[in-house]
Write a protein that holds these residues in place. Structure first.
Motif, PDB file in Angstrom:
ATOM      1  N   TYR A 267     -23.549 -16.795 -41.242  1.00  0.00           N
ATOM      2  CA  TYR A 267     -24.055 -18.132 -40.925  1.00  0.00           C
ATOM      3  C   TYR A 267     -23.654 -19.162 -41.986  1.00  0.00           C
ATOM      4  N   ALA A 268     -23.299 -18.697 -43.178  1.00  0.00           N
ATOM      5  CA  ALA A 268     -23.032 -19.595 -44.307  1.00  0.00           C
ATOM      6  C   ALA A 268     -21.895 -20.564 -44.017  1.00  0.00           C
ATOM      7  N   ASN A 269     -20.844 -20.109 -43.362  1.00  0.00           N
ATOM      8  CA  ASN A 269     -19.718 -20.991 -43.085  1.00  0.00           C
ATOM      9  C   ASN A 269     -20.103 -22.127 -42.150  1.00  0.00           C
ATOM     10  N   GLN A 270     -20.996 -21.853 -41.202  1.00  0.00           N
ATOM     11  CA  GLN A 270     -21.482 -22.904 -40.305  1.00  0.00           C
ATOM     12  C   GLN A 270     -22.230 -23.978 -41.090  1.00  0.00           C
ATOM     13  N   ILE A 271     -23.060 -23.539 -42.037  1.00  0.00           N
ATOM     14  CA  ILE A 271     -23.776 -24.486 -42.897  1.00  0.00           C
ATOM     15  C   ILE A 271     -22.795 -25.313 -43.719  1.00  0.00           C
ATOM     16  N   LEU A 272     -21.789 -24.646 -44.266  1.00  0.00           N
ATOM     17  CA  LEU A 272     -20.801 -25.338 -45.096  1.00  0.00           C
ATOM     18  C   LEU A 272     -20.097 -26.437 -44.306  1.00  0.00           C
ATOM     19  N   GLN A 273     -19.762 -26.176 -43.065  1.00  0.00           N
ATOM     20  CA  GLN A 273     -19.084 -27.175 -42.246  1.00  0.00           C
ATOM     21  C   GLN A 273     -19.992 -28.367 -41.957  1.00  0.00           C
ATOM     22  N   LEU A 274     -21.278 -28.105 -41.703  1.00  0.00           N
ATOM     23  CA  LEU A 274     -22.227 -29.191 -41.480  1.00  0.00           C
ATOM     24  C   LEU A 274     -22.372 -30.053 -42.725  1.00  0.00           C
ATOM     25  N   LEU A 275     -22.432 -29.416 -43.880  1.00  0.00           N
ATOM     26  CA  LEU A 275     -22.579 -30.154 -45.130  1.00  0.00           C
ATOM     27  C   LEU A 275     -21.332 -30.966 -45.452  1.00  0.00           C
ATOM     28  N   LYS A 276     -20.169 -30.434 -45.126  1.00  0.00           N
ATOM     29  CA  LYS A 276     -18.940 -31.205 -45.322  1.00  0.00           C
ATOM     30  C   LYS A 276     -18.903 -32.419 -44.401  1.00  0.00           C
ATOM     31  N   THR A 277     -19.383 -32.241 -43.172  1.00  0.00           N
ATOM     32  CA  THR A 277     -19.440 -33.373 -42.242  1.00  0.00           C
ATOM     33  C   THR A 277     -20.387 -34.445 -42.758  1.00  0.00           C
ATOM     34  N   ASN A 278     -21.516 -34.009 -43.309  1.00  0.00           N
ATOM     35  CA  ASN A 278     -22.480 -34.956 -43.875  1.00  0.00           C
ATOM     36  C   ASN A 278     -21.878 -35.719 -45.053  1.00  0.00           C
ATOM     37  N   GLY A 279     -21.158 -35.012 -45.925  1.00  0.00           N
ATOM     38  CA  GLY A 279     -20.417 -35.677 -46.990  1.00  0.00           C
ATOM     39  C   GLY A 279     -21.172 -35.959 -48.262  1.00  0.00           C
ATOM     40  N   GLY A 280     -22.440 -35.551 -48.354  1.00  0.00           N
ATOM     41  CA  GLY A 280     -23.187 -35.734 -49.592  1.00  0.00           C
ATOM     42  C   GLY A 280     -23.757 -37.131 -49.762  1.00  0.00           C
TER      43      GLY A 280
END
Length: 382
Positions: A267-280
């Motif tokens: 599941y971690a990669n899915q979270i990583l993609q969402l966080l990259k989309t968010n952009g910090g």
């Protein structure tokens, strides 16, 4: 803003479309400090508000011109903040004007002025959400907010809003002063059946500068996140539908990702993609602020730096001015970041965190964020 419930438990929230979609940040969420006046005296107040009238605040006519420009600019959300926004005599008129203009209005309030009648009016003018600030249970909150009975009155405000059918949540700033109260806060949320809670990390500005030394230690910050992740899991198991979010420290996003990678690597990669989309951190990009006197800031904590004034130019023109140096650097900040931030492998999901904290501690807005609790081993590029 990091939705723990969405990322850790895969439960969608009300504003996730703004955070995790590819169309996010096309137009900013705008925080409007409608007035500087406030009936409380909070020890962390970024605007250093007091219970007095301040000069030169936007008139009703000027405010309506501002809101009209936001609507034409297609701003999705206008957050009525303060001081205490309910102290503006034209508050409900302007809220109704915002709704009629097609902008979603939300309010950040200390809740102490929300009687049954006020709650009904908040509902009638179209507020979809009320965020009520408390910073601990009972006397902890009252000490933090500098006023006896502030907790009791805020709880009454929460009850009045919920009884009026308004989605109501908690907002609180986490420091050493109230860290021990967090389990009790969750008990309160469960008892009151609140649908949302936002835990804000301390920004070292305004009166918050005076208590920067009392921010969470790195150890406490990690304990805090462990508690939130545990509570998110517990609430999901109990079928308690409460969104748990943290704000103003994107180290939380990295910590959540690393924990997921340990416990649920698929599941971690899915979270990583969402966080990259968010952009910090999105100061100057996904969020902007207009203060009591009409000055525009990259976010509500940049009160000491003005991008322009809406009395002279529309917000939309100020926000899209490619010649404004700070705005453009914040939108392209990765090349300017120094120290630990420049070495971080997670820059795409943190974006250098909160720049005003770096400025407060190091007198350099591009230095590392002093509230980042990640270790060198965690952030180092592989």
């Amino acid at each position: 803003m990091i939705n723990i419930t969405k990322l850790w438990c895969n439960q969608s929230g009300s504003m996730d479309q703004l955070r995790y979609s590819h169309t996010a940040h096309q137009r900013p969420v705008v925080v409007w400090n409608t007035t500087r006046q406030c009936n409380l005296h909070c020890m962390h107040c970024y605007s250093q508000s007091e219970n007095k009238k301040y000069p030169n605040e936007l008139s009703t006519t000027e405010a309506k011109h501002f809101i009209t420009d936001l609507a034409e600019f297609q701003v999705p959300v206008l957050l009525f903040s303060g001081g205490e926004p309910l102290l503006r005599t034209d508050f409900f008129e302007l809220a109704q004007f915002t709704t009629n203009a097609g902008i979603r209005p939300v309010i950040s309030t200390n809740g102490t002025l929300i009687t049954q009648e006020v709650a009904k009016k908040i509902k009638q003018v179209g507020f979809s959400y009320v965020g009520i600030s408390i910073d601990g249970i009972g006397q902890t909150n009252d000490r933090f907010r500098g006023t006896p009975d502030a907790f009791k009155k805020a709880v009454e405000g929460i009850h009045n809003c919920m009884n009026a059918g308004i989605k109501t949540g908690l907002r609180l700033t986490v420091t050493k002063y109230n860290f021990a109260d967090i389990p009790a806060i969750f008990d309160f949320i469960e008892t009151e059946k609140l649908p949302r809670v936002c835990f804000y990390h301390l920004a070292y500005v305004g009166r918050g500068t005076n208590i920067a030394k009392d921010d969470l230690t790195p150890k406490q910050a990690r304990q805090f996140m462990d508690l939130l992740l545990s509570k998110a899991t517990e609430f999901q198991q109990k079928n308690i539908n409460t969104e748990i979010l943290t704000v103003d420290n994107h180290a939380d996003a990295v910590y959540l990702y690393l924990k997921t990678k340990e416990n649920n690597p698929q599941y971690a990669n899915q979270i990583l993609q969402l966080l990259k989309t968010n952009g910090g951190n999105s100061s100057g990009r996904g969020i902007g602020c207009v203060d009591f006197n009409g000055y525009v800031h990259p976010d509500q904590f940049w009160q000491h730096y003005n991008l322009g004034n809406i009395r002279e130019r529309n917000f939309s023109h100020i926000w899209t001015d490619n010649n404004e140096p700070l705005l453009q650097k914040l939108r392209n900040r990765k090349q300017y970041l120094k120290n630990k931030c420049s070495r971080c492998q997670f820059l795409n999901i943190c974006n250098g965190n909160l720049r005003v904290r770096a400025e407060a501690v190091y007198d350099d807005i591009w230095a590392q964020d002093p509230a980042c609790y990640l270790t060198e081993e965690e952030v180092s590029k592989i």
